[in-house]
Scaffold this motif. Structure first.
Motif, short mmCIF file in Angstrom:
data_model
loop_
_atom_site.label_atom_id
_atom_site.label_comp_id
_atom_site.label_asym_id
_atom_site.label_seq_id
_atom_site.Cartn_x
_atom_site.Cartn_y
_atom_site.Cartn_z
N CYS A 28 0.12 -7.62 1.76
CA CYS A 28 -0.95 -6.98 0.99
C CYS A 28 -0.48 -6.65 -0.43
O CYS A 28 -1.30 -6.51 -1.33
N LYS A 29 0.83 -6.47 -0.61
CA LYS A 29 1.33 -6.15 -1.94
C LYS A 29 1.26 -7.34 -2.88
O LYS A 29 1.28 -7.17 -4.10
N SER A 182 -7.89 -6.90 -1.43
CA SER A 182 -6.64 -6.82 -0.67
C SER A 182 -6.84 -7.50 0.67
O SER A 182 -7.97 -7.83 1.06
#
Length: 640
Positions: A28-29, A182
């Protein structure tokens, strides 16, 4: 063969869950949007990239039109064939991963055109009366509808500037999307934005189940319609019926090898190769998969060795195949009494309580989704993120491609030896003319599926239980058409309800395959279909693992049960409405009825005499209906 450890194996559940959570958080980063790209049409150079942010080639300028070899088709995907015929359009497309990456790149393009005289700043190379450009988002996440909704607004604003050198709005779009999107969006219903399962059922009716089975069999399927927006939304809506496919099942769906020669695919001289390393899977790689299954399967079935890989896109390959475009769909959906007798003999009376023909209600207990009840795990064989039931199925892996939109320059992929199958969309009629390169051609506009292989038609013949399932869907969608608040957002008959029904269908199919008496249970899905499905790649991968959660799924077709008069009505309606022979018979009956009425009025025929004539006509009609298809037409197809 890879298997999960049984219940007796020791395992630290908490440690595994923490590792999975940490992996998901690291994913997700990563910024979901890779690039914002502007593609334009140059009067001399053709389609080319005019702007990219960040630059696609590291170290190059924003205005560089140089592309890596893997993405050489990007301009032709973003600016589709026949774009000049539409004021605006939307394209979904897939790109192969670049070096060092493993997952498909998802593209969304919004196309517009405007008159050149309306521009505030007109560059010297704009010589045509209209300007055609597309603004694209290349993303790591398959959030097609969500990205399209945002991109459409920005594209409109970009054109309203009337000065294409004003790129600040595009850079802001890149920053905004990376802040707002995201991987958590994959777990919500917003991933299906723009994919109306209700509209799909209303348009294709029972044929949606035929499309569903075609993909399960991993056949070569070509969707055809214009404009592109309708094409890609229809194709992706069909895929959305498969549990988890769009969310996690497309990561390996675009691993193909682009052509090396620029002249062969009409590429612009400005678009050059930056890398010569092949990313597609080779025939040897596909053969190696047999080692994972201990030599139990003949992988040669996956490849059609009789079709050589074309190395050039010449004019011979682009000529229409034998047969006119006016050929209608094959008569493979007609009523076959002998098939009905076979199915009637296979009915298990012991399970008749599972389908009440009077109430028409099936089993409605739905398997719970993976969302909120356990993290996904990486499949040992498929490499996909799987839930506790082993879904999504590994359909789009190992050379089975998903191309929501396919450019003419990619035509060679249809006969590439490393491509074992595809689900592709096209708007160029040359694709449709090359019928021998596809197993099925789906005419979206007419809701027609053209299949010319008699064996494949036999596999897709809908069983009685399948017809009950399809009829159940169609009735609930059509009956609730005016009652669903905000159309499609209600539960029963709504989009999520339809996807839940297909989810139940898949779960029950898989559960049935695990039982000792699986042959009896799978007969309700069609013996020819299940026999072929069991040799597909997705079934082999799924059956090679163990999923304890499947013990909670009731085996057997959700609509299995005793054969009844209601089933005769369903099949008769199915045949009359959806086969060429049935349509001809229906038209003949209507014509006969009109003739009877007109004759009665002209000669003063008595009511009794008119009824006698009508009875004679109906008797002839049923006699014709009872004949097998071969007795009606010696040809597998008829003219429209």
């Amino acid at each position: 063969m890879f298997v999960f450890a049984g219940g007796g194996a020791s395992r630290d559940i908490h440690t595994d869950d923490l590792i999975i959570i940490e992996l998901m958080e690291s994913q997700c980063k990563e910024e979901p949007v890779l690039h914002i790209v502007v593609v334009g049409f140059h009067h001399k150079k053709g389609c080319q990239v005019e702007f990219s942010y960040p630059p696609i080639i590291p170290g190059a300028g924003h205005d560089s039109n140089t592309l890596p070899e893997e993405w050489k088709y990007l301009p032709f995907l973003a600016l589709p064939d026949g774009a000049h015929n539409h004021q605006e359009d939307t394209v979904y497309f897939h790109l192969p991963p670049l070096d060092g990456q493993q997952k498909c790149v998802y593209g969304v393009s919004c196309y517009r055109q405007m008159e050149a005289k309306a521009l505030k700043v007109r560059e010297a190379d704009i010589t045509r009366e209209t300007v055609q450009k597309s603004v694209c988002v290349l993303s790591r996440l398959p959030l097609f509808g969500l990205i399209q909704a945002k991109l459409q607004l920005i594209t409109h604003a970009y054109f309203e500037e009337k000065d294409f050198s004003q790129i600040s709005i595009l850079k802001e779009l890149y920053d905004h999307m990376n802040r707002s999107l995201s991987c958590t969006a994959l777990e919500g219903s917003q991933i299906y934005l723009g994919m109306s399962a209700r509209d799909l059922i209303l348009h294709f009716k029972h044929k949606v189940l035929i499309l569903f089975k075609l993909i399960l069999l991993e056949k070569k399927i070509l969707f055809y319609v214009t404009p592109v927006k309708r094409l890609v939304e229809t194709l992706m809506t069909v895929l959305s019926l498969f549990p988890g496919i769009i969310e996690h099942g497309l990561a390996d769906s675009s691993h193909y090898q682009p052509r090396r020669s620029i002249s062969e695919d009409f590429s612009s001289p400005e678009i050059i190769s930056a890398d010569e390393e092949s990313l597609s899977i080779s025939a040897t790689d596909i053969t190696d998969i047999s080692k994972e299954f201990e030599g139990r399967f003949d992988v040669s079935d996956q490849l059609d060795q009789s079709k050589p890989c074309n190395t050039t896109l010449d004019t011979h390959n682009l000529q229409p195949h034998a047969g006119s475009l006016l050929d209608s769909e094959c008569e493979w959906e007609t009523l076959e009494p002998h098939a009905m007798d076979e199915m009637e003999g296979k009915v298990d009376i012991a399970h008749s309580h599972m389908f009440d023909t009077d109430s028409g209600l099936p089993i409605t207990v739905q398997p719970q989704s993976a969302t909120g009840q356990g993290a996904l795990t990486s499949g040992l064989v498929s490499g996909l993120q799987e839930d506790q039931y082993g879904l999504p199925l590994a359909i789009f892996t190992k050379g089975y491609l998903c191309m929501p939109y396919m450019a003419l320059q990619q035509h060679h992929l249809l006969s590439d030896i490393s491509v074992r199958g595809f689900v592709a969309g096209a708007t160029n009629i040359l694709f449709r003319q090359q019928r021998h390169l596809s197993d099925a051609i789906v005419d979206v506009d007419e809701a027609r599926i053209q299949i010319h292989d008699p064996e494949l038609r036999k596999m897709l013949y809908l069983s009685t239980a399948d017809l009950r399932f399809a009829d159940y869907l169609v009735k609930h969608v059509t009956e609730n058409k005016e009652d669903v608040f905000l159309d499609g957002t209600g539960w029963e008959g709504g989009d999520e309800w339809i996807r839940a029904q297909f989810g139940l269908y898949v779960h029950s199919l898989l559960s049935s395959a695990l039982q000792q008496d699986h042959e009896r249970l799978l007969a309700d899905y069609g013996t020819a279909f299940t026999s072929t499905w069991k040799i597909t790649h997705n079934y082999r991968v799924w059956i090679s693992n163990k999923y304890p959660a499947m013990a909670n799924i009731t085996p057997g077709h959700p609509f299995q049960g005793q054969y009844s008069v209601a089933d005769v009505k369903i099949r008769l309606s199915h045949s009359m409405q959806n086969s060429e022979r049935g349509k001809k018979i229906g038209n003949a009956v209507m014509s006969t009825s009109r003739s009877v009425v007109q004759t009665g009025k002209a000669v003063g025929q008595s009511v009794g005499g008119a009824l006698t004539v009508a009875k004679s006509a109906m008797s002839s009609w049923f006699s014709m209906l009872a004949q097998p298809p071969a007795a009606v037409s010696a040809s597998p197809q008829s003219a429209d």
